[in-house]
Design a protein around this motif. Structure first.
Motif, PDB file in Angstrom:
ATOM      1  N   ILE A 239       4.289  50.259 -44.682  1.00 36.71           N
ATOM      2  CA  ILE A 239       4.980  51.276 -43.880  1.00 36.71           C
ATOM      3  C   ILE A 239       5.756  52.238 -44.775  1.00 36.71           C
ATOM      4  CG2 ILE A 239       6.728  51.666 -42.090  1.00 36.71           C
ATOM      5  CD1 ILE A 239       5.945  48.923 -40.940  1.00 36.71           C
ATOM      6  N   THR A 240       6.616  51.698 -45.643  1.00 32.89           N
ATOM      7  CA  THR A 240       7.450  52.561 -46.490  1.00 32.89           C
ATOM      8  C   THR A 240       6.711  53.047 -47.741  1.00 32.89           C
ATOM      9  OG1 THR A 240       8.327  50.729 -47.822  1.00 32.89           O
ATOM     10  CG2 THR A 240       9.450  51.230 -45.735  1.00 32.89           C
ATOM     11  N   LEU A 241       5.632  52.358 -48.122  1.00 29.75           N
ATOM     12  CA  LEU A 241       4.851  52.626 -49.337  1.00 29.75           C
ATOM     13  C   LEU A 241       5.598  52.274 -50.617  1.00 29.75           C
ATOM     14  CD1 LEU A 241       3.067  56.020 -48.482  1.00 29.75           C
ATOM     15  CD2 LEU A 241       2.384  53.677 -47.914  1.00 29.75           C
ATOM     16  N   GLN A 242       6.728  51.585 -50.492  1.00 30.63           N
ATOM     17  CA  GLN A 242       7.503  51.183 -51.657  1.00 30.63           C
ATOM     18  C   GLN A 242       6.959  49.888 -52.270  1.00 30.63           C
ATOM     19  OE1 GLN A 242      10.067  53.136 -53.022  1.00 30.63           O
ATOM     20  NE2 GLN A 242       9.073  54.509 -51.544  1.00 30.63           N
ATOM     21  N   PRO A 243       7.230  49.635 -53.554  1.00 31.57           N
ATOM     22  CA  PRO A 243       6.808  48.373 -54.170  1.00 31.57           C
ATOM     23  C   PRO A 243       7.342  47.185 -53.384  1.00 31.57           C
ATOM     24  CG  PRO A 243       7.600  49.899 -55.837  1.00 31.57           C
ATOM     25  CD  PRO A 243       7.922  50.525 -54.518  1.00 31.57           C
ATOM     26  N   ALA A 244       6.535  46.118 -53.287  1.00 33.80           N
ATOM     27  CA  ALA A 244       6.899  44.997 -52.423  1.00 33.80           C
ATOM     28  C   ALA A 244       6.535  43.661 -53.071  1.00 33.80           C
ATOM     29  CB  ALA A 244       6.181  45.129 -51.073  1.00 33.80           C
ATOM     30  N   TRP A 245       7.195  42.614 -52.632  1.00 31.09           N
ATOM     31  CA  TRP A 245       6.852  41.258 -53.056  1.00 31.09           C
ATOM     32  C   TRP A 245       5.497  40.856 -52.482  1.00 31.09           C
ATOM     33  CZ3 TRP A 245       8.934  37.717 -56.330  1.00 31.09           C
ATOM     34  CH2 TRP A 245      10.238  37.908 -56.783  1.00 31.09           C
ATOM     35  N   ALA A 246       4.748  40.095 -53.250  1.00 28.78           N
ATOM     36  CA  ALA A 246       3.550  39.428 -52.726  1.00 28.78           C
ATOM     37  C   ALA A 246       3.806  37.932 -52.854  1.00 28.78           C
ATOM     38  CB  ALA A 246       2.304  39.865 -53.474  1.00 28.78           C
ATOM     39  N   ARG A 247       3.012  37.235 -53.693  1.00 31.49           N
ATOM     40  CA  ARG A 247       3.294  35.821 -53.920  1.00 31.49           C
ATOM     41  C   ARG A 247       4.652  35.664 -54.606  1.00 31.49           C
ATOM     42  NH1 ARG A 247      -2.419  34.116 -56.584  1.00 31.49           N
ATOM     43  NH2 ARG A 247      -2.115  36.189 -57.518  1.00 31.49           N
ATOM     44  N   LYS A 248       5.164  34.446 -54.608  1.00 32.37           N
ATOM     45  CA  LYS A 248       6.523  34.202 -55.069  1.00 32.37           C
ATOM     46  C   LYS A 248       6.758  34.606 -56.519  1.00 32.37           C
ATOM     47  CE  LYS A 248       7.520  30.418 -51.823  1.00 32.37           C
ATOM     48  NZ  LYS A 248       8.583  31.159 -51.117  1.00 32.37           N
ATOM     49  N   PHE A 249       5.670  34.706 -57.303  1.00 35.55           N
ATOM     50  CA  PHE A 249       5.820  35.099 -58.711  1.00 35.55           C
ATOM     51  C   PHE A 249       5.322  36.530 -58.938  1.00 35.55           C
ATOM     52  CE2 PHE A 249       1.955  32.705 -57.971  1.00 35.55           C
ATOM     53  CZ  PHE A 249       0.958  33.515 -58.487  1.00 35.55           C
ATOM     54  N   GLU A 250       5.161  37.295 -57.860  1.00 28.33           N
ATOM     55  CA  GLU A 250       4.685  38.676 -57.952  1.00 28.33           C
ATOM     56  C   GLU A 250       5.716  39.620 -57.335  1.00 28.33           C
ATOM     57  OE1 GLU A 250      -0.127  37.949 -57.908  1.00 28.33           O
ATOM     58  OE2 GLU A 250       0.902  38.056 -55.977  1.00 28.33           O
ATOM     59  N   PRO A 251       6.728  40.005 -58.125  1.00 28.87           N
ATOM     60  CA  PRO A 251       7.834  40.808 -57.596  1.00 28.87           C
ATOM     61  C   PRO A 251       7.510  42.298 -57.528  1.00 28.87           C
ATOM     62  CG  PRO A 251       8.183  40.391 -59.915  1.00 28.87           C
ATOM     63  CD  PRO A 251       6.912  39.649 -59.540  1.00 28.87           C
ATOM     64  N   PRO A 252       8.322  43.051 -56.806  1.00 20.93           N
ATOM     65  CA  PRO A 252       8.205  44.510 -56.858  1.00 20.93           C
ATOM     66  C   PRO A 252       8.472  44.976 -58.290  1.00 20.93           C
ATOM     67  CG  PRO A 252       9.652  43.814 -55.061  1.00 20.93           C
ATOM     68  CD  PRO A 252       9.418  42.614 -55.912  1.00 20.93           C
ATOM     69  N   CYS A 253       7.594  45.796 -58.835  1.00 21.43           N
ATOM     70  CA  CYS A 253       7.712  46.202 -60.232  1.00 21.43           C
ATOM     71  C   CYS A 253       6.702  47.313 -60.490  1.00 21.43           C
ATOM     72  CB  CYS A 253       7.440  45.014 -61.155  1.00 21.43           C
ATOM     73  SG  CYS A 253       5.760  44.368 -60.951  1.00 21.43           S
ATOM     74  N   ILE A 254       6.634  47.764 -61.723  1.00 22.27           N
ATOM     75  CA  ILE A 254       5.533  48.630 -62.157  1.00 22.27           C
ATOM     76  C   ILE A 254       4.561  47.735 -62.908  1.00 22.27           C
ATOM     77  CG2 ILE A 254       4.870  50.691 -63.429  1.00 22.27           C
ATOM     78  CD1 ILE A 254       7.782  51.607 -63.284  1.00 22.27           C
ATOM     79  N   THR A 255       3.298  47.858 -62.610  1.00 25.43           N
ATOM     80  CA  THR A 255       2.311  46.982 -63.231  1.00 25.43           C
ATOM     81  C   THR A 255       1.350  47.790 -64.095  1.00 25.43           C
ATOM     82  OG1 THR A 255       0.680  45.237 -62.774  1.00 25.43           O
ATOM     83  CG2 THR A 255       0.728  47.096 -61.272  1.00 25.43           C
ATOM     84  N   SER A 256       0.962  47.211 -65.219  1.00 22.64           N
ATOM     85  CA  SER A 256       0.154  47.948 -66.190  1.00 22.64           C
ATOM     86  C   SER A 256      -1.340  47.894 -65.889  1.00 22.64           C
ATOM     87  CB  SER A 256       0.423  47.422 -67.596  1.00 22.64           C
ATOM     88  OG  SER A 256       0.125  46.028 -67.685  1.00 22.64           O
ATOM     89  N   ALA A 257      -1.951  46.711 -65.898  1.00 23.28           N
ATOM     90  CA  ALA A 257      -3.408  46.601 -65.777  1.00 23.28           C
ATOM     91  C   ALA A 257      -3.911  47.115 -64.431  1.00 23.28           C
ATOM     92  CB  ALA A 257      -3.849  45.149 -65.992  1.00 23.28           C
ATOM     93  N   GLU A 258      -3.238  46.747 -63.347  1.00 24.31           N
ATOM     94  CA  GLU A 258      -3.692  47.221 -62.032  1.00 24.31           C
ATOM     95  C   GLU A 258      -3.543  48.731 -61.917  1.00 24.31           C
ATOM     96  OE1 GLU A 258      -5.344  45.481 -59.966  1.00 24.31           O
ATOM     97  OE2 GLU A 258      -5.056  43.580 -61.006  1.00 24.31           O
ATOM     98  N   SER A 259      -2.517  49.281 -62.540  1.00 24.06           N
ATOM     99  CA  SER A 259      -2.358  50.735 -62.520  1.00 24.06           C
ATOM    100  C   SER A 259      -3.464  51.428 -63.297  1.00 24.06           C
ATOM    101  CB  SER A 259      -0.989  51.128 -63.094  1.00 24.06           C
ATOM    102  OG  SER A 259       0.049  50.733 -62.222  1.00 24.06           O
ATOM    103  N   CYS A 260      -3.963  50.779 -64.345  1.00 23.26           N
ATOM    104  CA  CYS A 260      -5.085  51.359 -65.092  1.00 23.26           C
ATOM    105  C   CYS A 260      -6.279  51.582 -64.172  1.00 23.26           C
ATOM    106  CB  CYS A 260      -5.492  50.431 -66.237  1.00 23.26           C
ATOM    107  SG  CYS A 260      -4.356  50.417 -67.628  1.00 23.26           S
ATOM    108  N   LYS A 261      -6.537  50.612 -63.309  1.00 27.57           N
ATOM    109  CA  LYS A 261      -7.666  50.729 -62.398  1.00 27.57           C
ATOM    110  C   LYS A 261      -7.475  51.881 -61.416  1.00 27.57           C
ATOM    111  CE  LYS A 261      -8.463  45.775 -62.791  1.00 27.57           C
ATOM    112  NZ  LYS A 261      -8.409  44.459 -62.113  1.00 27.57           N
TER     113      LYS A 261
END
Length: 387
Positions: A239-261
């Motif tokens: 809804i907000t399009l903001q970074p969000a938690w997924a699994r318990k070890f996957e926090p809102p953040c900037i991610t490198s490899a997925e952003s490459c894709k």
């Protein structure tokens, strides 16, 4: 005589002779198993108690050139809503009991895009239909494409599961090529690749709209940090399009490899708009800024241990190396851009040594993918960047 002809045609529907197969372009003579590998790995190597069928000991597999057999498997796994469940091997030679279990579960709705699921099956069926003129593959592919289009949010994103579940899988997901994989399929369709030539005009219009809305959503989700657009999170609130938690070890953040894709997808667009060009420039600038020098991740021997999702006889340590190539952590902290890690208790830490061994050895915390992107960017820039 006419009835006999129909019967003979029915018997040989889907049959392709060796001569016919040899005459096909090479890419249509085999199944590209790369997109299916993640699902197969999970089926064989990770015990999922709720899996509908489990691999038999020494389960045999079809060769990648056995187009019809593999495509028939894909049909068995497809659910009535048009999607597919994850973490099964599409190339496994199924027993009669396994096939019966799949047939009996057609109404299940555990359909997903996670682990490169559903869009990969659609692409596979289109490829096999191009090689083997069997209407079943065409109809199943169209049913799967309709499922994909229906699952898209109005804002252009895709969830991890559809129908929607009441958990983090509702988020718009880049992890494991969920949204990105869908977008690449739609782009291949729009680029008029021959295996998609049977798709009708009405669906083509929907595909075009879905792709354009998806690109717009991607641009809106690019994370702004200290006034500067950077890259993306693995998952964004639907809804907000903001970074969000997924699994318990996957926090809102900037991610490198997925952003490459994500950036590769944007770079694949012909005649990119100024907005797309700027998004690429900003993401590449962030990648360059976020590289880590003189650092290497080393695998070392450790006592063997069995975890729930994997077994390990080694450990990972970060060492200083003056000749190490640039490396990137998977996560960077929002606001500070500091390398970030996380345990299953959702507590964030700032070094790999602080991550428990189960997650330290069972998750990809570092990546070299951004370096490949930076090198590819130089090619893209020559072609598309406005001077």
């Amino acid at each position: 005589m006419k009835k006999l002809t129909v019967v003979i045609a029915a018997l040989f529907a889907g049959y392709v002779s060796q001569a016919q197969q040899a005459a096909m372009p090479k890419e249509f003579r085999y199944i590209d198993t790369g997109l299916l590998a993640d699902n197969a790995h999970h089926w064989y190597d990770i015990l999922e108690k709720d899996a509908l069928v489990h691999p038999s000991p020494n389960q045999s597999r079809y060769a990648s050139t056995q187009l019809k057999e593999v495509a028939d498997n894909v049909l068995l796994y497809q659910k009535s809503n048009g999607g597919w469940p994850k973490n099964y091997d599409m190339l496994a030679i199924l027993t009669a009991a396994q096939k019966d279990s799949l047939i009996q579960s057609k109404e299940a709705t555990n359909t997903t895009f996670d682990n490169r699921t559903t869009y990969s099956q659609v692409a596979l069926l289109c490829k096999v239909y191009y090689s083997i003129n069997d209407e079943r593959y065409k109809n199943a592919a169209l049913h799967g494409l309709d499922f994909i289009l229906k699952a898209q949010y109005a804002n252009g994103g895709w969830p991890q599961y559809y129908p929607l579940q009441n958990n983090y899988s509702r988020h718009i997901t880049f992890n494991d090529d969920a949204m990105g994989g869908i977008m690449h399929l739609l782009k291949d369709i729009l680029d008029a690749k021959p295996q998609y030539s049977f798709i009708d005009d009405a669906r083509m219009k929907k595909v075009k709209q879905a792709f354009e809305t998806g690109v717009d959503c991607i641009l809106k989700m690019q994370i702004v940090q200290n006034g500067r657009p950077t890259a993306w999170c693995q998952q964004h609130d639907e809804i907000t399009l903001q970074p969000a938690w997924a699994r318990k070890f996957e926090p809102p953040c900037i991610t490198s490899a997925e952003s490459c894709k994500v950036v590769y997808l944007l770079m694949s667009i012909n005649n990119p708009s100024p907005q797309i060009k700027q998004s690429i420039e900003d993401a590449v600038a962030w990648m360059s800024k976020s590289k880590i020098l003189y650092t290497r991740v080393q695998t070392v021997k450790a006592p063997a241990v069995n975890f729930t999702f994997h077994s390990s006889s080694n450990d990972k340590v970060v060492v200083t190396d003056s000749v190490a190539p640039p490396i990137w952590t998977r996560y960077y902290e929002l606001g500070t851009n500091r390398p970030l890690f996380c345990n299953r208790d959702s507590k964030t830490v700032y070094s790999l040594a602080e991550v428990e061994r189960e997650r330290r050895t069972g998750y990809a915390w570092y990546s070299y993918e951004p370096q490949k992107l930076l090198e590819y960017y130089e090619q893209w820039k020559k072609k598309w960047k406005a001077e």
